[in-house]
Design a protein around this motif. Sequence first.
Motif, mmCIF file in Angstrom:
data_model
loop_
_atom_site.group_PDB
_atom_site.id
_atom_site.type_symbol
_atom_site.label_atom_id
_atom_site.label_comp_id
_atom_site.label_asym_id
_atom_site.label_seq_id
_atom_site.Cartn_x
_atom_site.Cartn_y
_atom_site.Cartn_z
ATOM 1 N N PHE A 108 50.101 28.184 56.036
ATOM 2 C CA PHE A 108 49.291 28.093 57.245
ATOM 3 C C PHE A 108 50.072 28.583 58.456
ATOM 4 O O PHE A 108 49.480 29.092 59.419
ATOM 5 N N ALA A 109 51.395 28.453 58.443
ATOM 6 C CA ALA A 109 52.201 28.950 59.566
ATOM 7 C C ALA A 109 51.922 30.415 59.830
ATOM 8 O O ALA A 109 51.797 30.842 60.996
ATOM 9 N N GLU A 110 51.826 31.230 58.779
ATOM 10 C CA GLU A 110 51.567 32.661 58.957
ATOM 11 C C GLU A 110 50.163 32.885 59.500
ATOM 12 O O GLU A 110 49.937 33.770 60.324
ATOM 13 N N PHE A 111 49.202 32.092 59.048
ATOM 14 C CA PHE A 111 47.835 32.153 59.563
ATOM 15 C C PHE A 111 47.814 31.773 61.042
ATOM 16 O O PHE A 111 47.200 32.445 61.880
ATOM 17 N N ASN A 112 48.510 30.701 61.374
ATOM 18 C CA ASN A 112 48.495 30.159 62.730
ATOM 19 C C ASN A 112 49.179 31.095 63.720
ATOM 20 O O ASN A 112 48.795 31.160 64.896
ATOM 21 N N ARG A 113 50.184 31.818 63.270
ATOM 22 C CA ARG A 113 50.937 32.710 64.154
ATOM 23 C C ARG A 113 50.370 34.123 64.198
ATOM 24 O O ARG A 113 50.726 34.907 65.090
ATOM 25 N N GLY A 114 49.519 34.455 63.233
ATOM 26 C CA GLY A 114 49.009 35.816 63.145
ATOM 27 C C GLY A 114 47.719 36.028 63.918
ATOM 28 O O GLY A 114 47.185 35.130 64.580
ATOM 29 N N THR A 115 47.195 37.243 63.806
ATOM 30 C CA THR A 115 45.930 37.628 64.431
ATOM 31 C C THR A 115 44.947 38.019 63.338
ATOM 32 O O THR A 115 45.256 38.869 62.491
ATOM 33 N N LEU A 116 43.779 37.418 63.347
ATOM 34 C CA LEU A 116 42.779 37.732 62.346
ATOM 35 C C LEU A 116 42.078 39.038 62.684
ATOM 36 O O LEU A 116 41.765 39.300 63.854
ATOM 37 N N PRO A 117 41.792 39.871 61.683
ATOM 38 C CA PRO A 117 41.016 41.082 61.965
ATOM 39 C C PRO A 117 39.573 40.713 62.292
ATOM 40 O O PRO A 117 39.083 39.646 61.908
ATOM 41 N N TRP A 121 31.812 47.264 49.189
ATOM 42 C CA TRP A 121 31.091 46.120 48.636
ATOM 43 C C TRP A 121 30.066 45.605 49.664
ATOM 44 O O TRP A 121 30.232 44.518 50.219
ATOM 45 N N PRO A 122 29.056 46.370 49.957
ATOM 46 C CA PRO A 122 28.079 45.919 50.962
ATOM 47 C C PRO A 122 27.394 44.629 50.508
ATOM 48 O O PRO A 122 26.981 44.498 49.353
ATOM 49 N N GLY A 123 27.323 43.654 51.414
ATOM 50 C CA GLY A 123 26.695 42.380 51.098
ATOM 51 C C GLY A 123 27.616 41.366 50.472
ATOM 52 O O GLY A 123 27.251 40.191 50.345
ATOM 53 N N THR A 124 28.838 41.786 50.082
ATOM 54 C CA THR A 124 29.812 40.846 49.519
ATOM 55 C C THR A 124 30.705 40.319 50.637
ATOM 56 O O THR A 124 31.199 41.103 51.445
ATOM 57 N N PRO A 125 30.918 39.009 50.716
ATOM 58 C CA PRO A 125 31.782 38.474 51.780
ATOM 59 C C PRO A 125 33.205 39.045 51.685
ATOM 60 O O PRO A 125 33.789 39.119 50.607
ATOM 61 N N VAL A 126 33.718 39.440 52.831
ATOM 62 C CA VAL A 126 35.081 39.959 52.926
ATOM 63 C C VAL A 126 35.881 39.014 53.825
ATOM 64 O O VAL A 126 35.446 38.682 54.937
ATOM 65 N N GLY A 127 37.027 38.571 53.330
ATOM 66 C CA GLY A 127 37.848 37.619 54.066
ATOM 67 C C GLY A 127 39.160 38.220 54.513
ATOM 68 O O GLY A 127 39.658 39.188 53.925
ATOM 69 N N GLY A 128 39.721 37.626 55.566
ATOM 70 C CA GLY A 128 41.022 38.034 56.068
ATOM 71 C C GLY A 128 41.873 36.828 56.386
ATOM 72 O O GLY A 128 41.365 35.735 56.605
ATOM 73 N N GLY A 129 43.159 37.042 56.413
ATOM 74 C CA GLY A 129 44.096 35.950 56.667
ATOM 75 C C GLY A 129 45.406 36.241 55.980
ATOM 76 O O GLY A 129 45.909 37.366 56.011
ATOM 77 N N THR A 130 45.939 35.236 55.312
ATOM 78 C CA THR A 130 47.258 35.373 54.699
ATOM 79 C C THR A 130 47.288 34.755 53.313
ATOM 80 O O THR A 130 46.583 33.779 53.037
ATOM 81 N N GLY A 131 48.123 35.328 52.468
ATOM 82 C CA GLY A 131 48.387 34.733 51.167
ATOM 83 C C GLY A 131 49.566 33.791 51.199
ATOM 84 O O GLY A 131 50.018 33.322 50.150
ATOM 85 N N ALA A 132 50.063 33.488 52.407
ATOM 86 C CA ALA A 132 51.212 32.606 52.569
ATOM 87 C C ALA A 132 50.780 31.329 53.275
ATOM 88 O O ALA A 132 49.611 30.964 53.270
#
Length: 591
Positions: free
Chosen positions: A367-376, A354-365
């Motif tokens: 904020f704790a999982e976001f806060n403890r994880g590593t973003l690509p 999907w060139p030109g389309t924003p791609v996001g990373g994080g968690t579907g759970a």
Amino acid sequence: MPLATQRQETAEASQPLKLSAGRVSVWLSPTGTALRDIAFDGEVVLRGLAFVARDQDWGTLPLSAAPQIRRSGEDLEIEVAGAGDYANGDLSWRVVFRLSPEGVEAHSTVRSSKGFLTNRTGLVVLHGLQACRGREVALNHSDGRSSRSAFPVEVSPHQPFLDIAAMTHRTAGGAGVHIAFQGEVFEMEDQRNWTDASYKTYSRPLALPFPYRIGKGETSEQIVRVTFEAGASKSTEGETKPGIQVSAPMPRLATGLPVNRPPLDEAAAAALDKLGLAAVALEIDPEENGWADSLKRHLASMTGPVRVDCRMGGEIDHAAVLSTIHDVLAGRQVVGISLWDAPQSAIASAHELWPGTPVGGGTGAFFAEFNRGTLPSGINYATWTTNPTVHASDDDTLGESIEPLRDILSTAKAKAPGLDFVVGPLTLVMRFNPNATSPAARRAEPPPDSRQHTVLTASWLLGTVAGFVDPAVKHLTVFEITGPKGLLRSDGSLSPSGHLVSRLTPLSGQQVEVVIWPHEPRARGLLFQTAGGRVLVLTQARAEAVHLALPEGRWAAPERLGSEGFAADPQPAGGTINVDGFGVVWLAEIT
């Protein structure tokens, strides 16, 4: 020692009961197993002191009994006891709370005759966010050591304090607090990771194996003693004028739709079109059978832009999954590709597809999982979801969850500097439990919340939207489209939250000011400047009604949200307004 009883009574089972012992006041929960909003000299120092029992998947077991309350002078003793057989074993329990003008004590005793499997059973202390945030604390440890630290300002991903035998600090209001723990080793976690407005001290340490077993015939006791000391008052009494917390573009609103739901019928599709949302977020779990065919059916049942929210954890072929999604989406307007828990290779594949389309990373759970994880790396935005009922589901817990949202945003910005945020779905209940100890339990979907189609939920939603207004937050995904977790009722009519969203959607992208009131930490407002004049929508996200001063200006008669939408109030607003507990009010300026 038991009190010399002068008066004994049974608490009303359906409502919290306010109790006082001199300068100390508490709210006794309807279950009798928790004290809420423990205040000294009017300042809420502890959000709670409670007895809890968790099963092996962190599920909270229902504990309820009729509390017996004994009074002697200013002192009170509250005793509650019960027993039950559960899937994880049997448990009998007894809790005694003691209140005096100097403090609060809790003493719990548990026993199992056959054995009880648990991740946590015992006493927990919830330290109030407003009273404790950033405050210095002296700690005593189980080996006799002492140390000094401070309650975290940003949301701590892991335990800020370990091995706690006692702690002493002063509150924001100046009161001294000393808390001593017996019967187990305690530690603290930052409850803001799950949108609770508190820090929680609990046992036993998470470094120990769990679940663990309370053995056959085993008895366990714990004691928590809280002592208060008067200090220099820093009261904000009298500060009732509204202020502006932040000014930013209103995030664009979307709604969610797991592809394992039935496709939209004509009534729901028509109602969705009228809402004018920025997108529908189609949630995909590639480990579910038939997900690609379900995605096709949903795309055929609706028009308009979509975003893909795809779970990428587990043992799946990420490249094959993304290729299939790309083929199914051919010709459709896609506003974003959110890849939850994705490896770096999946992010690269999405950019190629999907060139030109924003791609996001994080968690579907949480904020704790976001806060403890590593973003690509290489993502265009970061994402996480939120719900207010991870640890409790009473009404006050819902309202409380709007308080830490500013801290959550500040922490997310520090973790992902320069990135935009896409937050959601915002839901009342967990969509799945990432911390369960079995694969089946991690995938299990909790039942809907019976309050979904009430004004109370719209109040929580408004407070949550206000909490996430920030230049970095571009999209908020709100509930599902329809059904028992949706903006629409099953007949296609708008729920109270749907009516609120229908009015907010046309204002998406416009500059909005978040209005706060110093004396009411749960009152929130959104103030827009429109072509026809200013518009203000506000709520009180707690059960008690409140009288609020309005921003300067001439305001027309308010409209109050009910089960069927907004209805005009014949009385003009003037310079102040009464807002019901968990009420939502819409006001327009007279020009």
